[in-house]
Design a protein around this motif. Structure first.
Motif, PDB file in Angstrom:
ATOM      1  N   LEU A  39      -3.012  10.795  -2.695  1.00 47.28           N
ATOM      2  CA  LEU A  39      -2.239   9.591  -2.992  1.00 47.28           C
ATOM      3  C   LEU A  39      -2.109   8.692  -1.768  1.00 47.28           C
ATOM      4  O   LEU A  39      -1.873   7.495  -1.902  1.00 47.28           O
ATOM      5  CB  LEU A  39      -0.847   9.987  -3.504  1.00 47.28           C
ATOM      6  CG  LEU A  39      -0.835  10.741  -4.840  1.00 47.28           C
ATOM      7  CD1 LEU A  39       0.542  11.350  -5.097  1.00 47.28           C
ATOM      8  CD2 LEU A  39      -1.235   9.809  -5.976  1.00 47.28           C
ATOM      9  N   GLY A  40      -2.263   9.256  -0.584  1.00 46.10           N
ATOM     10  CA  GLY A  40      -2.140   8.465   0.640  1.00 46.10           C
ATOM     11  C   GLY A  40      -3.457   7.963   1.176  1.00 46.10           C
ATOM     12  O   GLY A  40      -3.497   7.348   2.246  1.00 46.10           O
ATOM     13  N   SER A  41      -4.543   8.213   0.469  1.00 45.13           N
ATOM     14  CA  SER A  41      -5.852   7.753   0.932  1.00 45.13           C
ATOM     15  C   SER A  41      -6.063   6.301   0.528  1.00 45.13           C
ATOM     16  O   SER A  41      -5.411   5.788  -0.372  1.00 45.13           O
ATOM     17  CB  SER A  41      -6.963   8.629   0.344  1.00 45.13           C
ATOM     18  OG  SER A  41      -6.939   8.569  -1.076  1.00 45.13           O
ATOM     19  N   ARG A  42      -7.013   5.662   1.187  1.00 44.47           N
ATOM     20  CA  ARG A  42      -7.327   4.273   0.845  1.00 44.47           C
ATOM     21  C   ARG A  42      -8.329   4.271  -0.299  1.00 44.47           C
ATOM     22  O   ARG A  42      -9.488   3.923  -0.141  1.00 44.47           O
ATOM     23  CB  ARG A  42      -7.876   3.551   2.070  1.00 44.47           C
ATOM     24  CG  ARG A  42      -6.877   3.447   3.206  1.00 44.47           C
ATOM     25  CD  ARG A  42      -7.477   2.784   4.428  1.00 44.47           C
ATOM     26  NE  ARG A  42      -6.528   2.755   5.535  1.00 44.47           N
ATOM     27  CZ  ARG A  42      -6.809   2.295   6.753  1.00 44.47           C
ATOM     28  NH1 ARG A  42      -8.026   1.818   7.015  1.00 44.47           N
ATOM     29  NH2 ARG A  42      -5.903   2.318   7.711  1.00 44.47           N
ATOM     30  N   ASP A  43      -7.838   4.661  -1.440  1.00 41.66           N
ATOM     31  CA  ASP A  43      -8.658   4.792  -2.638  1.00 41.66           C
ATOM     32  C   ASP A  43      -7.957   4.047  -3.765  1.00 41.66           C
ATOM     33  O   ASP A  43      -6.755   3.758  -3.695  1.00 41.66           O
ATOM     34  CB  ASP A  43      -8.830   6.276  -2.982  1.00 41.66           C
ATOM     35  CG  ASP A  43      -9.951   6.539  -3.983  1.00 41.66           C
ATOM     36  OD1 ASP A  43     -10.563   5.569  -4.456  1.00 41.66           O
ATOM     37  OD2 ASP A  43     -10.194   7.715  -4.284  1.00 41.66           O
ATOM     38  N   ASP A  44      -8.704   3.761  -4.795  1.00 41.20           N
ATOM     39  CA  ASP A  44      -8.127   3.117  -5.968  1.00 41.20           C
ATOM     40  C   ASP A  44      -7.122   4.049  -6.630  1.00 41.20           C
ATOM     41  O   ASP A  44      -7.437   5.208  -6.930  1.00 41.20           O
ATOM     42  CB  ASP A  44      -9.256   2.768  -6.943  1.00 41.20           C
ATOM     43  CG  ASP A  44      -8.733   2.125  -8.212  1.00 41.20           C
ATOM     44  OD1 ASP A  44      -8.341   0.953  -8.170  1.00 41.20           O
ATOM     45  OD2 ASP A  44      -8.707   2.829  -9.243  1.00 41.20           O
ATOM     46  N   ASP A  45      -5.908   3.568  -6.853  1.00 43.84           N
ATOM     47  CA  ASP A  45      -4.854   4.411  -7.415  1.00 43.84           C
ATOM     48  C   ASP A  45      -5.234   4.984  -8.779  1.00 43.84           C
ATOM     49  O   ASP A  45      -4.943   6.148  -9.083  1.00 43.84           O
ATOM     50  CB  ASP A  45      -3.549   3.625  -7.541  1.00 43.84           C
ATOM     51  CG  ASP A  45      -2.911   3.316  -6.200  1.00 43.84           C
ATOM     52  OD1 ASP A  45      -3.294   3.961  -5.196  1.00 43.84           O
ATOM     53  OD2 ASP A  45      -2.017   2.441  -6.146  1.00 43.84           O
TER      54      ASP A  45
END
Length: 255
Positions: A39-45
């Motif tokens: 959830l804290g990664s720079r990824d699409d939610d």
């Protein structure tokens, strides 16, 4: 056709629904391609939430996924009902005896530990990075299981994919944190450095807590980029973020 979700299981945990998942089978793209659940990664939610749903369905379909807000602490919490993502407690292990709950922790080099007392019907999962393991998260997890009727000598545990000793170089200051009692978990590296055996250290903390059945899977997150996410590898590669994998265990039935 999309790649299927890979579920790595431990013979020690028998038929209890569980699995260590890597990056295979997800919908994320780019640096975090695959089954990124961070959830804290720079990824699409939306991709992250879809990956979480895919992971849960691969291990215990229909169960409610329960994950804590991990902070590298020694804290374990008992869960009797699912919470929302916004209400997650800050902790690094979760324990339950409630059917229909699927306990999960995320990792990206730290050691995921799954535990079960099949006779008592108690399961748990712990996030054992070096700090949490050193500060007592495994002992706290076993103690919380005991509150629900588990017996340490009956507990079966498995240590999943984590950074291997050959890949985990640390400096003298890190080594000094462990004192003489931790000497067996270090081997010399380049001048002023050592290699730390995180998996072995986690296994020693389980044994010290009275757990006798310990399965060490021996899977290195750092050296296998096609199969696992790795924080340290992402740093060494100069990437701006990194994915996380999830490890899951639960009891079948309805909560």
């Amino acid at each position: 056709m999309a790649e299927p979700v890979e579920v790595i299981r431990s013979t020690a945990l028998g038929a209890v629904p569980h699995g260590f998942l890597g990056r295979r089978g997800g919908v994320s793209t780019g640096v975090t391609a695959g089954l990124n659940v961070g959830l804290g990664s720079r990824d699409d939610d939306d991709a992250v939430m879809r990956n979480r749903a895919l992971a849960a369905a691969a291990v215990l379909p229909g169960a409610e996924l329960v994950t804590p807000y991990q902070v590298h602490s020694p804290d374990a919490v008992i869960v009797r009902r699912a919470w929302t993502l916004a209400d997650r407690p800050r902790a690094d292990a979760v324990v339950t005896d409630e059917p229909g709950l699927l306990l999960g922790i995320v990792t990206a080099d730290c050691a995921p530990v799954l535990l079960a007392d099949l006779e008592a019907g108690v399961v748990a999962t712990a996030h054992a990075g070096w700090r949490g393991a050193h500060d007592g998260v495994i002992a706290a997890t076993v103690a919380a299981m005991e509150q629900l009727g588990a017996v340490p000598a009956r507990i079966r545990a498995a240590i999943g994919p984590c950074i291997a000793q050959a890949s985990y170089e640390v400096d003298e200051a890190f080594r000094d944190r462990f004192g003489a009692d931790g000497e067996e978990f270090f081997v010399p590296g380049k001048p002023g450095h050592h290699h730390f055996d995180l998996e072995g250290y986690a296994a020693s903390r389980l044994a010290a807590s009275g757990v006798k059945s310990i399965d060490r899977l021996g899977l290195d997150t750092y050296s296998d980029p096609c199969r696992f996410f790795s924080y340290r590898r992402s740093v060494h590669s100069g990437e701006n973020t990194y994915g996380r994998q999830i490890s899951l265990i639960g009891l079948p039935g309805s909560p």
